[in-house]
Write a protein that holds these residues in place. Structure first.
Motif, PDB file in Angstrom:
ATOM      1  N   ILE A  33     -30.280   8.761 -32.858  1.00 26.59           N
ATOM      2  CA  ILE A  33     -31.431   9.121 -33.690  1.00 26.59           C
ATOM      3  C   ILE A  33     -32.578   8.111 -33.583  1.00 26.59           C
ATOM      4  CG2 ILE A  33     -30.045  10.472 -35.314  1.00 26.59           C
ATOM      5  CD1 ILE A  33     -30.233   8.087 -37.281  1.00 26.59           C
ATOM      6  N   GLY A  34     -32.477   7.206 -32.593  1.00 22.83           N
ATOM      7  CA  GLY A  34     -33.562   6.264 -32.352  1.00 22.83           C
ATOM      8  C   GLY A  34     -33.641   5.131 -33.350  1.00 22.83           C
ATOM      9  N   MET A  35     -32.536   4.793 -33.970  1.00 24.26           N
ATOM     10  CA  MET A  35     -32.525   3.719 -34.971  1.00 24.26           C
ATOM     11  C   MET A  35     -31.857   2.438 -34.464  1.00 24.26           C
ATOM     12  SD  MET A  35     -34.071   4.862 -37.653  1.00 24.26           S
ATOM     13  CE  MET A  35     -33.544   3.733 -38.920  1.00 24.26           C
ATOM     14  N   LEU A  36     -31.496   2.390 -33.185  1.00 21.89           N
ATOM     15  CA  LEU A  36     -30.856   1.187 -32.649  1.00 21.89           C
ATOM     16  C   LEU A  36     -31.895   0.430 -31.834  1.00 21.89           C
ATOM     17  CD1 LEU A  36     -28.142  -0.233 -32.737  1.00 21.89           C
ATOM     18  CD2 LEU A  36     -27.499   0.969 -30.657  1.00 21.89           C
ATOM     19  N   SER A  37     -32.164  -0.775 -32.244  1.00 23.35           N
ATOM     20  CA  SER A  37     -33.276  -1.542 -31.698  1.00 23.35           C
ATOM     21  C   SER A  37     -32.816  -2.651 -30.770  1.00 23.35           C
ATOM     22  CB  SER A  37     -34.073  -2.153 -32.856  1.00 23.35           C
ATOM     23  OG  SER A  37     -35.078  -2.993 -32.364  1.00 23.35           O
TER      24      SER A  37
END
Length: 148
Positions: A33-37
């Protein structure tokens, strides 16, 4: 652990770190979901173990005890590859072909220790998933099957 220590040679402690399994997995879900940076302010070592190896270690040590083989009092339940958190998420990103973002920053949440499993491997236990790569590939394979 204090209670178990008081039992002297009648107890064995296994300290499992970073248990993961098939099914929902926080890092993979965050990546999807694009939340891992990849913006990590303080990198840290992480130690992992697949739940199948947790069960395997328990069964192995129970068998050793049944055979009257002397057990150590404490074992570390970790696979063969402690890894920097940044390397782990970069590897996952590459394996899943999903990008890391720069939207969030991450800092050390726990420990930052390199744990070794020599005590358990010296008993003859052979890991089902000796590395985080092997264990996570099983999870990734399941994700691929369930998303199609």
């Amino acid at each position: 652990e204090q209670l178990l220590h008081s039992l002297k040679n009648k107890a064995c402690i296994i300290r499992f770190a970073g248990i993961y399994r098939e099914g929902k997995h926080r890092l993979i879900d965050q990546l999807k979901i694009g939340m891992l940076s990849n913006n990590i302010t303080t990198d840290y070592l992480t130690n992992r173990i697949h739940i199948s190896d947790c069960v395997g270690i328990l069964a192995h040590l129970i068998q050793q005890d049944y055979e009257d083989i002397r057990l150590d009092r404490i074992y570390l339940g970790v696979d063969n590859t402690p890894v920097l958190y940044s390397e782990l998420i970069q590897w996952l990103s590459s394996e899943l072909n999903l990008p890391l973002t720069n939207n969030h920053s991450t800092s050390a949440r726990v420990g930052n220790k390199r744990c070794l499993n020599e005590r358990i491997t010296n008993t003859g236990y052979q890991f089902i998933y000796p590395t985080y790569q092997a264990g996570f590939r099983a999870i990734i394979k399941q994700y691929a099957l369930t998303s199609s």
